[in-house]
Write a protein that holds these residues in place. Structure first.
Motif, PDB file in Angstrom:
ATOM      1  N   UNK A  79      43.061  37.866  31.884  1.00 17.53           N
ATOM      2  CA  UNK A  79      42.683  38.858  30.879  1.00 17.53           C
ATOM      3  C   UNK A  79      43.636  40.055  30.897  1.00 17.53           C
ATOM      4  N   UNK A  80      44.231  40.326  32.054  1.00 17.54           N
ATOM      5  CA  UNK A  80      45.165  41.448  32.178  1.00 17.54           C
ATOM      6  C   UNK A  80      46.572  41.107  31.692  1.00 17.54           C
ATOM      7  N   UNK A  81      46.799  39.855  31.261  1.00 19.82           N
ATOM      8  CA  UNK A  81      48.099  39.492  30.713  1.00 19.82           C
ATOM      9  C   UNK A  81      48.962  38.622  31.591  1.00 19.82           C
ATOM     10  N   UNK A  82      48.435  38.218  32.748  1.00 19.78           N
ATOM     11  CA  UNK A  82      49.186  37.310  33.610  1.00 19.78           C
ATOM     12  C   UNK A  82      49.032  35.879  33.091  1.00 19.78           C
ATOM     13  N   UNK A  83      50.115  35.109  33.146  1.00 17.67           N
ATOM     14  CA  UNK A  83      50.053  33.738  32.650  1.00 17.67           C
ATOM     15  C   UNK A  83      49.246  32.839  33.573  1.00 17.67           C
ATOM     16  N   UNK A  84      49.226  33.165  34.857  1.00 16.15           N
ATOM     17  CA  UNK A  84      48.468  32.376  35.838  1.00 16.15           C
ATOM     18  C   UNK A  84      48.465  33.131  37.154  1.00 16.15           C
ATOM     19  N   UNK A  85      47.582  32.757  38.083  1.00 19.46           N
ATOM     20  CA  UNK A  85      47.677  33.321  39.436  1.00 19.46           C
ATOM     21  C   UNK A  85      48.995  32.892  40.078  1.00 19.46           C
ATOM     22  N   UNK A  86      49.545  33.737  40.920  1.00 26.35           N
ATOM     23  CA  UNK A  86      50.811  33.426  41.588  1.00 26.35           C
ATOM     24  C   UNK A  86      50.628  32.412  42.713  1.00 26.35           C
ATOM     25  N   UNK A  87      49.392  32.247  43.178  1.00 25.84           N
ATOM     26  CA  UNK A  87      49.042  31.305  44.249  1.00 25.84           C
ATOM     27  C   UNK A  87      47.534  31.193  44.252  1.00 25.84           C
ATOM     28  N   UNK A  88      47.006  30.313  45.077  1.00 27.25           N
ATOM     29  CA  UNK A  88      45.556  30.167  45.163  1.00 27.25           C
ATOM     30  C   UNK A  88      44.948  31.443  45.747  1.00 27.25           C
ATOM     31  N   UNK A  89      44.054  32.042  44.985  1.00 27.32           N
ATOM     32  CA  UNK A  89      43.433  33.298  45.401  1.00 27.32           C
ATOM     33  C   UNK A  89      42.641  33.115  46.701  1.00 27.32           C
ATOM     34  N   UNK A  90      42.812  34.078  47.593  1.00 26.58           N
ATOM     35  CA  UNK A  90      42.114  34.058  48.879  1.00 26.58           C
ATOM     36  C   UNK A  90      40.980  35.080  48.856  1.00 26.58           C
ATOM     37  N   UNK A  91      39.785  34.630  49.142  1.00 23.79           N
ATOM     38  CA  UNK A  91      38.639  35.496  49.420  1.00 23.79           C
ATOM     39  C   UNK A  91      38.040  34.969  50.708  1.00 23.79           C
ATOM     40  N   UNK A  92      38.151  35.741  51.780  1.00 25.99           N
ATOM     41  CA  UNK A  92      37.744  35.268  53.108  1.00 25.99           C
ATOM     42  C   UNK A  92      36.831  36.301  53.748  1.00 25.99           C
ATOM     43  N   UNK A 114      26.507  42.247  54.727  1.00 24.27           N
ATOM     44  CA  UNK A 114      26.745  43.583  55.278  1.00 24.27           C
ATOM     45  C   UNK A 114      27.348  43.488  56.679  1.00 24.27           C
ATOM     46  N   UNK A 115      28.170  44.464  57.011  1.00 28.39           N
ATOM     47  CA  UNK A 115      28.734  44.563  58.343  1.00 28.39           C
ATOM     48  C   UNK A 115      29.984  43.732  58.547  1.00 28.39           C
ATOM     49  N   UNK A 116      30.462  43.080  57.486  1.00 28.35           N
ATOM     50  CA  UNK A 116      31.601  42.170  57.618  1.00 28.35           C
ATOM     51  C   UNK A 116      32.854  42.731  56.945  1.00 28.35           C
ATOM     52  N   UNK A 117      33.984  42.107  57.281  1.00 31.37           N
ATOM     53  CA  UNK A 117      35.237  42.335  56.564  1.00 31.37           C
ATOM     54  C   UNK A 117      35.451  41.179  55.602  1.00 31.37           C
ATOM     55  N   UNK A 118      35.976  41.482  54.426  1.00 26.21           N
ATOM     56  CA  UNK A 118      36.350  40.456  53.457  1.00 26.21           C
ATOM     57  C   UNK A 118      37.794  40.697  53.036  1.00 26.21           C
ATOM     58  N   UNK A 119      38.648  39.712  53.315  1.00 30.15           N
ATOM     59  CA  UNK A 119      40.065  39.801  52.949  1.00 30.15           C
ATOM     60  C   UNK A 119      40.248  39.216  51.557  1.00 30.15           C
ATOM     61  N   UNK A 120      40.868  40.003  50.673  1.00 26.60           N
ATOM     62  CA  UNK A 120      41.227  39.560  49.331  1.00 26.60           C
ATOM     63  C   UNK A 120      42.745  39.516  49.245  1.00 26.60           C
ATOM     64  N   UNK A 121      43.285  38.396  48.825  1.00 22.30           N
ATOM     65  CA  UNK A 121      44.733  38.249  48.669  1.00 22.30           C
ATOM     66  C   UNK A 121      44.967  37.490  47.369  1.00 22.30           C
ATOM     67  N   UNK A 122      45.550  38.168  46.380  1.00 22.59           N
ATOM     68  CA  UNK A 122      45.750  37.518  45.085  1.00 22.59           C
ATOM     69  C   UNK A 122      46.956  38.131  44.376  1.00 22.59           C
ATOM     70  N   UNK A 123      47.430  37.414  43.390  1.00 24.06           N
ATOM     71  CA  UNK A 123      48.585  37.887  42.631  1.00 24.06           C
ATOM     72  C   UNK A 123      48.677  37.154  41.314  1.00 24.06           C
ATOM     73  N   UNK A 129      38.259  36.888  39.958  1.00 28.46           N
ATOM     74  CA  UNK A 129      39.594  37.476  40.103  1.00 28.46           C
ATOM     75  C   UNK A 129      40.587  36.739  39.206  1.00 28.46           C
ATOM     76  N   UNK A 130      40.558  35.418  39.249  1.00 20.23           N
ATOM     77  CA  UNK A 130      41.494  34.627  38.442  1.00 20.23           C
ATOM     78  C   UNK A 130      41.293  34.893  36.954  1.00 20.23           C
ATOM     79  N   UNK A 131      40.048  35.002  36.535  1.00 16.92           N
ATOM     80  CA  UNK A 131      39.757  35.294  35.127  1.00 16.92           C
ATOM     81  C   UNK A 131      40.285  36.669  34.749  1.00 16.92           C
ATOM     82  N   UNK A 132      40.092  37.657  35.618  1.00 16.03           N
ATOM     83  CA  UNK A 132      40.567  39.006  35.327  1.00 16.03           C
ATOM     84  C   UNK A 132      42.097  39.077  35.301  1.00 16.03           C
ATOM     85  N   UNK A 133      42.765  38.278  36.121  1.00 14.74           N
ATOM     86  CA  UNK A 133      44.232  38.239  36.080  1.00 14.74           C
ATOM     87  C   UNK A 133      44.711  37.773  34.708  1.00 14.74           C
TER      88      UNK A 133
END
Length: 376
Positions: A191-204, A223-232, A185-189
Motif C-alpha cells: 500500500x505504501x508503494x513497494x512492489x513487493x517485500x524485499x525478503x520474507x518478513x520476520x516477526x519473532x 506481555x513481558x516479551x520481546x518481539x523482533x520485527x525485520x522487514x523491507x 506488514x506485507x500488505x502495508x508495504x
C-alpha cells in the motif's frame, strides 16, 4: 515498469565494467545474474542475459520480453548502445554465435551465478574461446550509488519508516499472532508503494526472538516479551531493510538491558562509519560495545550488509574470515544496513537495524524510526 535511468547512466556503468574486463584481459563478459543484467540494460526479467564486449552490449532474452525491451530502449534512448536479441536463439547458442562472430578469445562468465551445467553447455558451443570464471565485476560497479539511485533510496527509506512507525503504533499488540502481524506488514508495504517485500518478513516473539532468522508462526504475542520485527520492501527495483524490537508490557530487567546494549552498539558502529574505514572496523566497534555489557558472545551475525538491487550485497560489515582478502574501505555513495543484535535462549533476542548512506564526512541515516519502542 519503472522509469529507466538515462542513457548517460548506462554508458557510465558500461565504462566501469569494460575497464575491469580490460584489466583482466578479457574480451567479453556473459552476464546472467538478473540484477546485473538489469543494472547494465534496465531490463527486469526472470530470463535473459547480456554480453558485454569492448564495443558492444547485447541483450539476449525471449519473446515474453519483446515489448518490454523495445519500450525500455525507446524510453531511455538506448538503441545506440544496446543491441537486442529477442527470441532468436537460446541463451547459450546466441552467446556462442556472438563470440564466434566477434572472434572473442577470452570470455568471462559470472562464476558465482553460472551453474556447472550452463558452463559446460557454453564451452561446448564455443570451442574456439576460453571461458574465464570471474567474480564481482558488475557488483563492483553497483556498490557505489549514483545520484538517481540515492534519491530512490531516500524515498524508499522514508516510505519504509512511515510503514514501520504505523506498524509499531497500531499493529504489534499482545494477543495477535506472528503470522497475522507479518501479513499486515506485507500488505502495508504494498500500500505504501513497494512492489513487493524485499525478503520474507520476520516477526519473532518470546522464545522465537532468540532465533535471528525465525519464520512467523501461529504463536500469540504476550506481555513481558520481546518481539523482533525485520522487514523491507523493493522500490523502483532497490531494496530497503529495517528491524525494531518491541518490548511488550513489563519486560524483564535482562531484556531491557539487552535492548539498551544493542542500541548503544548500533550508535558505536554509526559513529565510526565513514569513507576510508574498513567494514570490519565498523563491525568491531559494535562488538566492542556489546563486550562492555558482557554480550559479545550473544552476537553471532555481521553488523550489516550493503543494499541495492539485492537486499544483501557488498559491502559486508562483518568480521574478516580467514579465507577472505581484506575488505576494501568504505566509499561515499555506498548504502548499507547497521544491525547489531543479541540472542539469548531462554531470555529472548533484540535486533535494531537502520539503513545508512556513506557520505563525505560520515553517514546519513536513511531510516528514521524510534529505536526504544514499548507497548504497554
Amino acid at each position: 515498469m519503472p522509469v529507466p535511468f538515462t542513457r548517460s547512466t548506462y554508458e557510465a556503468r558500461l565504462c566501469i565494467v569494460r575497464a575491469a574486463l580490460a584489466r583482466r584481459q578479457i574480451d567479453a563478459l556473459v552476464v546472467t545474474h538478473p540484477p546485473n543484467v538489469r543494472y547494465l540494460t534496465g531490463l527486469a526479467a526472470s530470463a535473459g542475459a547480456a554480453l558485454v564486449t569492448g564495443t558492444d552490449l547485447y541483450l539476449i532474452t525471449d519473446f515474453r520480453y519483446a515489448a518490454a525491451v523495445e519500450r525500455l530502449l525507446d524510453e531511455a534512448a538506448l538503441h545506440e548502445i544496446v543491441t537486442p536479441m529477442v527470441g532468436e536463439q537460446p541463451l547459450e547458442q546466441a552467446t556462442a554465435s556472438l563470440v564466434a562472430e566477434g572472434q572473442l578469445a577470452r570470455v568471462g562468465v559470472e562464476a558465482a551465478h553460472v551453474t556447472l551445467e550452463q558452463h559446460n553447455r557454453l564451452a561446448a558451443l564455443q570451442p574456439g574461446a576460453s571461458l574465464v570464471p570471474v567474480s564481482g565485476v558488475v557488483e563492483a560497479a553497483r556498490v557505489r550509488k549514483d545520484d538517481r539511485e540515492i534519491a530512490i533510496f531516500r524515498e524508499a527509506a522514508a516510505r519504509l519508516s512511515d510503514v514501520a512507525t504505523t506498524v509499531l503504533r497500531e499493529v504489534v499488540k499482545p494477543g495477535r499472532t506472528e503470522m497475522e502481524i507479518a501479513a499486515e506488514i506485507d500488505w502495508r508495504l504494498r500500500r505504501a508503494g513497494f512492489s513487493r517485500p524485499a525478503f520474507d518478513t520476520i516477526v519473532a516473539s518470546g522464545p522465537n526472538s532468540a532465533l535471528p532468522h525465525a519464520y512467523p508462526t501461529e504463536r500469540t504475542l504476550a506481555d513481558g516479551e520481546a518481539t523482533v520485527l525485520d522487514f523491507g520492501g523493493v522500490y523502483n527495483g532497490y531494496c530497503v531493510d529495517l528491524s525494531r524490537t518491541v518490548l511488550l508490557g513489563s519486560p524483564s530487567a535482562e531484556l531491557r538491558r539487552m535492548h539498551e546494549a544493542v542500541s548503544k552498539a548500533q550508535q558505536a558502529a554509526l559513529a565510526i562509519l565513514r569513507p576510508g574505514v574498513a567494514p570490519e572496523e565498523v563491525d568491531a566497534a559494535a562488538r566492542k560495545s556489546l563486550g562492555r555489557d558482557g554480550l559479545e558472545e550473544a552476537f553471532g551475525h555481521s553488523t550489516g550488509h550493503g543494499l541495492g538491487l539485492e537486499v544483501h550485497e557488498a559491502p559486508r560489515l562483518g568480521r574478516r574470515r580467514p579465507d577472505m582478502e581484506p575488505s576494501a574501505p568504505l566509499e561515499t555513495g555506498m548504502v548499507c544496513t547497521v544491525e547489531p543484535g543479541v540472542y539469548v535462549v531462554g531470555v529472548g533476542g533484540v535486533r535494531i537495524e537502520d539503513d545508512v548512506l556513506v557520505t563525505t564526512d560520515g553517514c546519513e541515516l536513511l531510516t528514521r524510526v524510534d529505536r526504544a519502542w514499548r507497548v504497554r
